[in-house]
Design a protein around this motif. Structure first.
Motif, PDB file in Angstrom:
ATOM      1  N   VAL A  35       0.845  -1.203   0.000  1.00 47.66           N
ATOM      2  CA  VAL A  35       0.000   0.000   0.000  1.00 47.66           C
ATOM      3  C   VAL A  35       0.878   1.250   0.000  1.00 47.66           C
ATOM      4  O   VAL A  35       0.665   2.192  -0.780  1.00 47.66           O
ATOM      5  CB  VAL A  35      -0.964   0.005   1.208  1.00 47.66           C
ATOM      6  N   VAL A 132      -5.123   0.147   5.347  1.00 46.25           N
ATOM      7  CA  VAL A 132      -4.567  -0.909   4.491  1.00 46.25           C
ATOM      8  C   VAL A 132      -5.485  -2.138   4.462  1.00 46.25           C
ATOM      9  O   VAL A 132      -5.235  -3.074   3.716  1.00 46.25           O
ATOM     10  CB  VAL A 132      -3.155  -1.363   4.954  1.00 46.25           C
ATOM     11  N   PHE A 164      -7.224  -2.259  -2.184  1.00 47.38           N
ATOM     12  CA  PHE A 164      -5.784  -2.452  -2.406  1.00 47.38           C
ATOM     13  C   PHE A 164      -5.436  -3.865  -2.885  1.00 47.38           C
ATOM     14  O   PHE A 164      -4.296  -4.125  -3.232  1.00 47.38           O
ATOM     15  CB  PHE A 164      -5.005  -2.080  -1.135  1.00 47.38           C
TER      16      PHE A 164
END
Ligand code: SF4
Length: 199
Positions: A35, A132, A164
């Protein structure tokens, strides 16, 4: 006035423009790697480790300390550690102990962690916040983003909605974690996910 301002902006070389300050909630170093790699060119990132869900405390310390070292020695970004009060987390998920992963307990867990992240971001003048968490194949980005956007409306801090996992994000996090010899946990984090793993 608008005309002058835009002319002035054009005089600033792109590399000298200040990047927006992003507060990135993180649960561990492995999930953070890919990330940060993806966002670092466009944002000035600070990691925010706030995870009162993690059990037991030794596991919490292991994830926290590895993240701190990676931020300092490799990523060269600040790592802010929030308070660790597991009782606060337990209070939030009371009655949902037997929910499956991806269920209502997880939504409460995301909400607590994102709420705290939004509140810290607001207090310390960040431009936006995110997490994240959506990099995990075990987590639904739709739930996380819905919560983040609702908190953005309440707090007045922009939320960076993302998935992500996309563009091989999870695979990339594994590659980097292996290269750096990171500890990779085999359960999500809370006592209930640990029990399920051991069952
Ligand atoms: S399984 Fe993971 S996301 Fe769900 S409640 Fe436990 S720690 Fe939180």
């Amino acid at each position: 006035m608008h005309h002058i301002a835009s002319e002035l902006n054009q005089d600033v070389a792109p590399e000298n423009k200040a990047k927006p300050r992003l507060l990135l909630h993180a649960c561990c170093a492995p999930c953070s790697t890919a990330v940060v790699e993806r966002l670092q060119a466009d944002y000035e990132i600070s990691i925010y480790f706030y995870n009162p869900n993690i059990h037991p405390v030794e596991e919490y310390r292991q994830r926290r300390d590895e993240l701190i070292h990676w931020c300092k020695d490799v990523a060269k970004i600040p790592c802010i550690v929030g308070e660790y009060v597991p009782e606060k987390w337990l209070e939030q998920v009371r009655g949902l102990e037997h929910e499956p992963e991806r269920g209502r307990r997880c939504n409460r867990c995301f909400r607590l962690r994102l709420q705290q992240t939004a509140s810290y971001a607001r207090k310390y003048g960040y431009d936006l916040f995110t997490t994240v968490l959506s990099i995990s194949p075990h987590k639904r980005h739709q739930h996380i983003n819905r919560l983040g956007l609702a908190l953005a409306r309440q707090s007045g801090i922009e939320f960076y909605a993302a998935n992500f996992k996309k563009q091989n994000g999870f695979k990339r996090s594994i590659e980097i974690s292996r290269a750096l010899n990171f500890y990779r946990q085999n359960y999500c984090g809370c006592v209930f996910s640990l029990r399920k793993f051991k069952a």
